[in-house]
Design an enzyme around this catalytic site. Structure first.
Site, PDB file in Angstrom:
ATOM      1  N   HIS A 181       0.862  -1.184   0.000  1.00  0.00           N
ATOM      2  CA  HIS A 181       0.000   0.000   0.000  1.00  0.00           C
ATOM      3  C   HIS A 181       0.897   1.233   0.000  1.00  0.00           C
ATOM      4  O   HIS A 181       2.130   1.117  -0.056  1.00  0.00           O
ATOM      5  CB  HIS A 181      -0.960  -0.026   1.205  1.00  0.00           C
ATOM      6  CG  HIS A 181      -0.267  -0.271   2.516  1.00  0.00           C
ATOM      7  ND1 HIS A 181       0.605   0.633   3.071  1.00  0.00           N
ATOM      8  CD2 HIS A 181      -0.292  -1.335   3.364  1.00  0.00           C
ATOM      9  CE1 HIS A 181       1.061   0.153   4.224  1.00  0.00           C
ATOM     10  NE2 HIS A 181       0.549  -1.047   4.418  1.00  0.00           N
ATOM     11  N   HIS A 237       4.073   1.326   2.239  1.00  0.00           N
ATOM     12  CA  HIS A 237       5.257   0.649   1.689  1.00  0.00           C
ATOM     13  C   HIS A 237       5.878   1.501   0.578  1.00  0.00           C
ATOM     14  O   HIS A 237       7.099   1.621   0.481  1.00  0.00           O
ATOM     15  CB  HIS A 237       4.875  -0.710   1.095  1.00  0.00           C
ATOM     16  CG  HIS A 237       4.273  -1.676   2.074  1.00  0.00           C
ATOM     17  ND1 HIS A 237       2.958  -2.076   2.006  1.00  0.00           N
ATOM     18  CD2 HIS A 237       4.812  -2.346   3.124  1.00  0.00           C
ATOM     19  CE1 HIS A 237       2.706  -2.943   2.971  1.00  0.00           C
ATOM     20  NE2 HIS A 237       3.810  -3.122   3.672  1.00  0.00           N
ATOM     21  N   GLN A 255       7.356 -14.927  12.845  1.00  0.00           N
ATOM     22  CA  GLN A 255       6.925 -13.769  13.633  1.00  0.00           C
ATOM     23  C   GLN A 255       5.428 -13.770  13.918  1.00  0.00           C
ATOM     24  O   GLN A 255       4.914 -12.854  14.554  1.00  0.00           O
ATOM     25  CB  GLN A 255       7.347 -12.468  12.953  1.00  0.00           C
ATOM     26  CG  GLN A 255       6.554 -12.097  11.714  1.00  0.00           C
ATOM     27  CD  GLN A 255       7.147 -10.873  11.034  1.00  0.00           C
ATOM     28  OE1 GLN A 255       8.232 -10.912  10.483  1.00  0.00           O
ATOM     29  NE2 GLN A 255       6.419  -9.759  11.074  1.00  0.00           N
ATOM     30  N   GLY A 260       9.128   1.544   8.764  1.00  0.00           N
ATOM     31  CA  GLY A 260       8.077   2.515   9.062  1.00  0.00           C
ATOM     32  C   GLY A 260       7.921   2.765  10.559  1.00  0.00           C
ATOM     33  O   GLY A 260       7.962   1.825  11.357  1.00  0.00           O
ATOM     34  N   ARG A 266      -3.425  -5.273   6.832  1.00  0.00           N
ATOM     35  CA  ARG A 266      -4.539  -5.958   7.499  1.00  0.00           C
ATOM     36  C   ARG A 266      -5.854  -5.189   7.376  1.00  0.00           C
ATOM     37  O   ARG A 266      -6.909  -5.720   7.710  1.00  0.00           O
ATOM     38  CB  ARG A 266      -4.216  -6.204   8.974  1.00  0.00           C
ATOM     39  CG  ARG A 266      -3.151  -7.273   9.173  1.00  0.00           C
ATOM     40  CD  ARG A 266      -3.007  -7.642  10.644  1.00  0.00           C
ATOM     41  NE  ARG A 266      -2.091  -8.754  10.838  1.00  0.00           N
ATOM     42  CZ  ARG A 266      -0.772  -8.650  10.954  1.00  0.00           C
ATOM     43  NH1 ARG A 266      -0.210  -7.459  10.876  1.00  0.00           N
ATOM     44  NH2 ARG A 266      -0.027  -9.717  11.132  1.00  0.00           N
TER      45      ARG A 266
HETATM   46  P1  AMP Z   1       4.762  -4.998   6.671  1.00  0.00           P
HETATM   47  O1  AMP Z   1       4.606  -5.407   5.248  1.00  0.00           O
HETATM   48  O2  AMP Z   1       3.487  -4.731   7.379  1.00  0.00           O
HETATM   49  O3  AMP Z   1       5.706  -5.903   7.425  1.00  0.00           O
HETATM   50  O4  AMP Z   1       5.484  -3.591   6.634  1.00  0.00           O
HETATM   51  C1  AMP Z   1       6.697  -3.408   5.954  1.00  0.00           C
HETATM   52  C2  AMP Z   1       7.248  -2.053   6.304  1.00  0.00           C
HETATM   53  O5  AMP Z   1       6.316  -1.037   5.928  1.00  0.00           O
HETATM   54  C3  AMP Z   1       7.491  -1.896   7.805  1.00  0.00           C
HETATM   55  O6  AMP Z   1       8.707  -1.197   8.010  1.00  0.00           O
HETATM   56  C4  AMP Z   1       6.303  -1.088   8.243  1.00  0.00           C
HETATM   57  O7  AMP Z   1       6.550  -0.303   9.398  1.00  0.00           O
HETATM   58  C5  AMP Z   1       6.091  -0.199   7.041  1.00  0.00           C
HETATM   59  N1  AMP Z   1       4.715   0.315   7.041  1.00  0.00           N
HETATM   60  C6  AMP Z   1       3.563  -0.389   7.244  1.00  0.00           C
HETATM   61  N2  AMP Z   1       2.498   0.430   7.242  1.00  0.00           N
HETATM   62  C7  AMP Z   1       2.981   1.676   7.049  1.00  0.00           C
HETATM   63  C8  AMP Z   1       2.367   2.970   6.956  1.00  0.00           C
HETATM   64  N3  AMP Z   1       1.053   3.148   7.076  1.00  0.00           N
HETATM   65  N4  AMP Z   1       3.172   4.047   6.743  1.00  0.00           N
HETATM   66  C9  AMP Z   1       4.529   3.885   6.622  1.00  0.00           C
HETATM   67  N5  AMP Z   1       5.160   2.697   6.699  1.00  0.00           N
HETATM   68  C10 AMP Z   1       4.391   1.610   6.907  1.00  0.00           C
END
Ligand code: AMP
Length: 266
Positions: free
Chosen positions: A21, A24, A48, A134, A174
């Protein structure tokens, strides 16, 4: 000297679990600005997940993700199968002290050991100069930076801002699981964080801020707060009035979906 430095090109790395999204994509844009070569990983890391049902239903729209990565100017996608990342039953862990057991750690025991396992392996394979994470997962940023400093890993961590929908809901893979009414109730997290920010700026005592925010979320139908805490921005121990940096962190279940969010108060 490492290979990528010998070649004179810096590598910027964005680890993800896919279902990409705008959050990312903002990490990828920052990597594009700061590094010569941008690498993204998509790997839904089984170690995890504390809840097997959560792992099972995690969205995996790989074709759409590849298109988004191409549009974002990502140079390399690393999308390994689980067997390539884990040889078997791996029990190794890294002792990072109390940080692992606070906040998310209380509700997802073992989660950060899984995160460190996969991020360590990804760093070893990709050998990035810069890694972009993030603020959305604030505790994860603190855990990874502790790992980097304990193991002297040659990578600089860059923390990127939280991307939100126009109404304030933090973007998350999610969120696709939220029903229309869940989506409406989920806004209470952002409201509680904004209320906390305003009260903090007015000088309201920290415990009062926490109590009022927790009550606000508790009163929202279909929503069950797991924690709302003001924490020291470095250690994530409960904040003290004189803490140099203070973060408000929240986790709640909205319908069947667990959401987290945070705001840096100072
Ligand atoms: P994930 O795919 O959820 O493991 O997230 C991958 C990376 O994207 C992680 O470093 C998250 O912190 C970052 N991330 C997820 N959601 C957001 C958001 N809304 N804004 C900025 N970074 C995000």
């Amino acid at each position: 000297m490492q290979q990528q430095q010998a070649a004179g090109k810096s590598i910027g790395f964005v680890p993800t679990m896919g279902a990409l999204h705008q959050g990312h994509l903002s990490l990828l844009a920052q990597a594009r600005q700061q590094a010569d070569v941008v690498v993204c990983s998509i790997f839904v890391n089984p170690t995890q997940f504390t809840d097997p049902a959560d792992l099972e239903k995690y969205p995996r729209p790989i074709e759409a993700d590849i298109q988004k990565l191409e549009q974002a100017g990502c140079d390399v996608l690393f999308n390994p199968p689980v067997t390539e990342m884990y040889a078997g039953n791996e029990n190794w862990h890294l002792d990072i002290g109390r940080l692992e057991h606070l906040l998310e750690g209380k509700f997802r025991p073992g989660h950060y050991q899984g995160v460190m396992q996969v991020v360590y392996k990804l760093f070893s394979i990709i050998k990035p100069n810069l890694a972009f994470f993030g603020q959305k997962d604030y505790q994860q940023v603190m855990v990874i930076s502790r790992m980097i400093s304990l193991l002297n890993l040659p990578v600089k961590l860059v923390m990127c801002n939280i991307e939100r929908d126009p109404d304030g809901l933090a973007m998350s893979s999610r969120n696709v699981h939220l029903t229309t009414s869940d989506r409406r109730h989920a806004l209470i997290l952002w409201k509680a964080l904004q209320q906390a920010k305003a009260q903090f700026e007015n000088g309201t005592p920290l415990t009062e801020i926490e109590q009022q925010a927790a009550a606000l979320i508790n009163n929202e139908p279909g929503t069950h707060p797991e924690y709302f805490e003001l924490a020291d921005g470095e250690t994530l121990q409960p904040a003290k009035p004189h803490s140099e940096s203070i973060v408000a962190l929240v986790a709640a279940k909205v319908g069947k979906t667990r959401l987290i969010d945070n705001v840096i108060l100072r």
